[in-house]
Design a protein around this motif. Structure first.
Motif, short mmCIF file in Angstrom:
data_model
loop_
_atom_site.label_atom_id
_atom_site.label_comp_id
_atom_site.label_asym_id
_atom_site.label_seq_id
_atom_site.Cartn_x
_atom_site.Cartn_y
_atom_site.Cartn_z
N ASP A 212 7.17 57.09 34.88
CA ASP A 212 6.98 57.82 36.13
C ASP A 212 5.69 57.35 36.78
O ASP A 212 4.76 56.91 36.11
CB ASP A 212 6.89 59.33 35.87
N ILE A 213 5.63 57.46 38.10
CA ILE A 213 4.47 56.97 38.84
C ILE A 213 3.95 58.11 39.70
O ILE A 213 4.71 58.72 40.46
CB ILE A 213 4.82 55.76 39.71
N ALA A 214 2.65 58.38 39.59
CA ALA A 214 2.02 59.46 40.34
C ALA A 214 0.98 58.89 41.31
O ALA A 214 0.22 57.98 40.95
CB ALA A 214 1.36 60.47 39.39
N PHE A 215 0.97 59.41 42.52
CA PHE A 215 0.02 58.99 43.55
C PHE A 215 -0.67 60.22 44.12
O PHE A 215 -0.10 61.31 44.17
CB PHE A 215 0.72 58.28 44.72
N ARG A 216 -1.89 60.00 44.57
CA ARG A 216 -2.51 60.97 45.48
C ARG A 216 -2.47 60.32 46.86
O ARG A 216 -3.18 59.35 47.13
CB ARG A 216 -3.95 61.27 45.07
N SER A 217 -1.62 60.87 47.73
CA SER A 217 -1.42 60.25 49.03
C SER A 217 -2.52 60.62 50.02
O SER A 217 -2.65 59.99 51.06
CB SER A 217 -0.06 60.64 49.61
N GLY A 218 -3.31 61.65 49.70
CA GLY A 218 -4.41 62.04 50.57
C GLY A 218 -4.62 63.53 50.55
O GLY A 218 -3.66 64.31 50.46
N GLY A 219 -5.87 63.97 50.63
CA GLY A 219 -6.17 65.39 50.65
C GLY A 219 -5.63 66.08 49.40
O GLY A 219 -5.93 65.70 48.27
N ASP A 220 -4.81 67.12 49.63
CA ASP A 220 -4.22 67.85 48.50
C ASP A 220 -2.74 67.52 48.36
O ASP A 220 -1.96 68.34 47.86
CB ASP A 220 -4.41 69.36 48.69
N GLU A 221 -2.35 66.33 48.80
CA GLU A 221 -0.95 65.92 48.74
C GLU A 221 -0.76 64.83 47.68
O GLU A 221 -1.55 63.87 47.59
CB GLU A 221 -0.49 65.40 50.10
N PHE A 222 0.29 64.98 46.89
CA PHE A 222 0.60 64.06 45.80
C PHE A 222 2.06 63.66 45.90
O PHE A 222 2.89 64.38 46.46
CB PHE A 222 0.34 64.73 44.45
N VAL A 223 2.35 62.47 45.35
CA VAL A 223 3.72 61.94 45.36
C VAL A 223 4.06 61.48 43.95
O VAL A 223 3.24 60.84 43.29
CB VAL A 223 3.86 60.77 46.35
#
Length: 255
Positions: A236-247
């Motif tokens: 699985d791959i986790a990102f922080r796309s910005g601010g308090d948003e994650f993908v």
């Protein structure tokens, strides 16, 4: 100049080499210096610089590899024709520039092949010239510097690449990392397996910053990033796309 790093640094490198060759032609180290052959090398170097300035960001990678190999061959040839040991060592030092270039701009394994080839080549040329016993220490010094540059630049580039695609607060991939992953996998022609894309937004995160301060907000993001790393699977791959948003990208996972 509107050129990628590997292109403009090679243009600068060859320009400096041409300048040094001009000095050796104007002020030869000895009367028996082979001026015509050095002139040919000078003209070739000027042609490469002009080609790089014309092609700019359209310069193919194979062209850079070819010029690197030509530079190594030319340096070894200049070592071979040097009549004095000091001239041989001076020409051999130019290989340090090659090590710096390949160490910074090329993959680590490719750079290691380059460094190994020209270090062995330099040893062979010193041996053919009959100067090996007296030049063994300079050869070891040049080789050590080249390997040190290769290791240092390799570690530096690896760290820079990691910083470029990693969110320093949570340790997850950032938006640049997500874009790089999409670009790299966008041309995959294999049959795609089921996968899910999960977008996460933390509710009332702004209230944490307003009531407890931004340090508390940072600790919240760090804790959430750590929680994600603890529960996701290895692929699985986790990102922080910005601010308090994650993908999250979840392969082999249906809705």
């Amino acid at each position: 100049l509107g050129m990628p790093g590997p292109v403009w640094t090679m243009a600068l490198w060859f320009s400096a080499a041409c300048g040094i060759l001009v000095l050796t032609l104007v002020f030869p180290m000895n009367a028996a210096a082979r001026t015509p052959l050095r002139g040919v090398v000078l003209l070739y170097g000027i042609a490469v610089v002009v080609a790089l300035l014309v092609m700019r960001n359209r310069t193919p990678m194979w062209f850079l590899h070819v010029q690197t190999l030509v530079s190594v061959a030319a340096s070894l040839w200049l070592v071979h024709i040097s009549l004095l040991p000091v001239g041989a060592v001076t020409a051999g030092v130019s290989l340090i520039v090659v090590a710096a270039y390949v160490g910074f701009w090329m993959a680590r394994r490719v750079a290691l092949v380059y460094v190994t080839v020209f270090c062995c080549g330099l040893l062979a040329v010193f041996g053919v010239g009959g100067n090996l016993p007296s030049l063994l220490v300079p050869w070891a010094l040049i080789s050590a510097i080249c390997l040190g540059l290769l290791a240092s630049f390799g570690a530096l580039v690896s760290h820079m690449n990691e910083q470029l695609v990693t969110d320093p607060l949570t340790g997850l991939l950032n938006r640049s990392g997500m874009a790089a992953l999409v670009d790299r996998r966008g041309d995959d022609t294999r049959t795609p397996s089921p996968r899910s894309l999960m977008v996460i937004d933390l509710d009332q995160f702004k209230e944490i910053n307003d009531r407890l301060g931004h340090l508390a907000g940072d600790r919240t993001l760090m804790g959430f990033g750590e929680a994600l790393r603890d529960v996701i699977r290895p692929d699985d791959i986790a990102f922080r796309s910005g601010g308090d948003e994650f993908v999250l990208i979840l392969p082999r996972t249906e809705a």
